[in-house]
Design an enzyme around this catalytic site. Sequence first.
Site, short mmCIF file in Angstrom:
data_model
loop_
_atom_site.label_atom_id
_atom_site.label_comp_id
_atom_site.label_asym_id
_atom_site.label_seq_id
_atom_site.Cartn_x
_atom_site.Cartn_y
_atom_site.Cartn_z
CB CYS A 162 -0.94 0.00 1.19
SG CYS A 162 -1.83 -1.53 1.33
CG HIS A 167 -3.35 2.94 2.67
ND1 HIS A 167 -4.03 2.69 1.50
CD2 HIS A 167 -3.32 1.75 3.33
CE1 HIS A 167 -4.39 1.43 1.46
NE2 HIS A 167 -3.97 0.83 2.56
CG ASN A 177 -6.96 -1.27 1.71
OD1 ASN A 177 -6.27 -0.79 0.82
ND2 ASN A 177 -6.45 -1.82 2.80
N1 ACO Z 1 -18.52 -9.32 9.45
C1 ACO Z 1 -18.98 -9.66 10.67
N2 ACO Z 1 -18.17 -10.07 11.66
C2 ACO Z 1 -16.87 -10.16 11.38
C3 ACO Z 1 -16.33 -9.85 10.11
C4 ACO Z 1 -17.22 -9.41 9.11
N3 ACO Z 1 -16.84 -9.06 7.89
N4 ACO Z 1 -14.99 -10.01 10.13
C5 ACO Z 1 -14.68 -10.43 11.39
N5 ACO Z 1 -15.81 -10.54 12.12
C6 ACO Z 1 -15.94 -10.94 13.53
C7 ACO Z 1 -14.78 -11.78 14.00
O1 ACO Z 1 -14.93 -13.14 13.64
C8 ACO Z 1 -14.82 -11.55 15.48
O2 ACO Z 1 -15.83 -12.38 16.03
P1 ACO Z 1 -15.59 -13.12 17.44
O3 ACO Z 1 -15.42 -11.97 18.43
O4 ACO Z 1 -16.83 -13.90 17.60
O5 ACO Z 1 -14.35 -13.91 17.27
C9 ACO Z 1 -15.31 -10.11 15.60
O6 ACO Z 1 -15.92 -9.79 14.35
C10 ACO Z 1 -14.21 -9.13 15.90
O7 ACO Z 1 -13.13 -9.39 15.02
P2 ACO Z 1 -11.78 -8.56 15.04
O8 ACO Z 1 -10.86 -9.13 14.01
O9 ACO Z 1 -11.30 -8.43 16.45
O10 ACO Z 1 -12.37 -7.16 14.58
P3 ACO Z 1 -11.62 -5.78 14.54
O11 ACO Z 1 -12.33 -4.79 15.35
O12 ACO Z 1 -10.13 -5.93 14.75
O13 ACO Z 1 -11.84 -5.36 13.03
C11 ACO Z 1 -10.60 -5.32 10.98
C12 ACO Z 1 -11.33 -6.17 11.99
C13 ACO Z 1 -11.60 -4.34 10.36
C14 ACO Z 1 -10.02 -6.21 9.90
C15 ACO Z 1 -9.49 -4.53 11.72
O14 ACO Z 1 -8.69 -5.41 12.49
C16 ACO Z 1 -8.60 -3.80 10.77
O15 ACO Z 1 -9.01 -2.86 10.12
N6 ACO Z 1 -7.30 -4.17 10.68
C17 ACO Z 1 -6.41 -3.55 9.78
C18 ACO Z 1 -6.72 -4.05 8.43
C19 ACO Z 1 -6.02 -3.31 7.35
O16 ACO Z 1 -5.96 -2.11 7.38
N7 ACO Z 1 -5.56 -4.08 6.39
C20 ACO Z 1 -4.95 -3.61 5.25
C21 ACO Z 1 -3.68 -2.93 5.56
S1 ACO Z 1 -2.45 -2.91 4.36
C22 ACO Z 1 -3.13 -2.87 2.96
O17 ACO Z 1 -3.88 -1.98 2.77
C23 ACO Z 1 -2.90 -3.99 1.97
#
Ligand code: ACO
Length: 328
Positions: free
Chosen positions: A115, A255, A285
């Site tokens: 990214c 980003h 993203n």
């Molecule tokens: N819909 C519904 N529930 C979901 C989903 C979804 N799409 N995805 C995960 N969940 C659930 C999980 O299973 C979990 O359930 P559980 O508590 O029963 O186990 C719950 O939601 C919480 O999951 P987390 O992973 O803890 O959720 P979080 O608040 O961390 O959000 C996210 C997840 C949005 C992916 C976040 O961690 C994030 O944004 N991380 C950075 C991602 C990023 O920016 N990636 C790209 C970077 S580099 C690039 O751009 C290539």
Amino acid sequence: MTLLKSMVIGTGSYASDKVLTNHDLEKMVDTSDEWIKGRTGIERRHILEEGRTNSDQAAEAAKRALKDAGLSAKDIDCIFVGTITPDSSFPSTACQIQAKIGAHNAAAMDVAAACSGFLYGLILADTLIGSGVYKHILVIGSEVLSRFVNWDDRTTAVLFGDGAGAVVLGPSDGEKGLLSRYMKSDGRLGNLLYIPGGGSTCPATHESVDQHLHTIHMAGREVFKHAVRTMVDAALHGLKEANVKPEEIDLLITHQANMRIINAVKHRLKLPDEKVFINLNEYGNTSAASIPIALDQAKREGRLKEGDKLLLVAFGGGFTWAASVIQF
Ligand code: ACO
């Protein structure tokens, strides 16, 4: 060595009209519009139609940037393309774009910094223009992430989209230009966000395809933590190197990965909402494409005026992170 300054002389972007909304995703995986919007800020993403390639959409963005700059493709000395979703391993997507737009006088290469790829490319281009090696460089970020997503995995499928953005960089005509160039990497964090298959470590086999090894794997929570840390680090270094205070910034373009990550940077720099550009809701993203798409949109919407100070900040897989202050 004192570098001359380079400046943005044209911008362009392109995304397919085909849109996938959160409500569409609700029919594909166990998710909800409310969850996706609340946790990320994303509402829709654009998906490149089957049969069209990364270089097709990038060529469109490039042509728009050239038109905006008032230049022909033959004026371009070099093309950098930030991408992790190339047309193929080789030739580079940059070479494919070169052929499609007719930039036959240019050298062309891809920048593999996930990214941060666009910002890495912009900084490399700036140093080549600043040292007098080249005059006009096309810097592109272009991704077709929809083809590297496991559409059965709700933890990644909801995040990514496709699109391309481009800028033409040329010699500065005075005050305008890049005021700082900050780039960093930490390869120890590589396995938090990666595509395990498809390279020489894990060539394609029936098994690797069955196991979805050719799609994006991500440790979301860990990536989130490092993303906030590296984005803030990049923003502060970018400002310091430019000798610019946060309150002097007119627009922040980061980003576009997650609203909560962008808000963390906004709060650390104490910037008001109106100084932070967001189009994550519309595109999701788009990795290396997100900053140049946002830059082009900000310019077209009049959010950037001549003389404005713009702060660009990126982070991505690798890990890589980068920042630059630009006087517009
Ligand atoms: N819909 C519904 N529930 C979901 C989903 C979804 N799409 N995805 C995960 N969940 C659930 C999980 O299973 C979990 O359930 P559980 O508590 O029963 O186990 C719950 O939601 C919480 O999951 P987390 O992973 O803890 O959720 P979080 O608040 O961390 O959000 C996210 C997840 C949005 C992916 C976040 O961690 C994030 O944004 N991380 C950075 C991602 C990023 O920016 N990636 C790209 C970077 S580099 C690039 O751009 C290539």
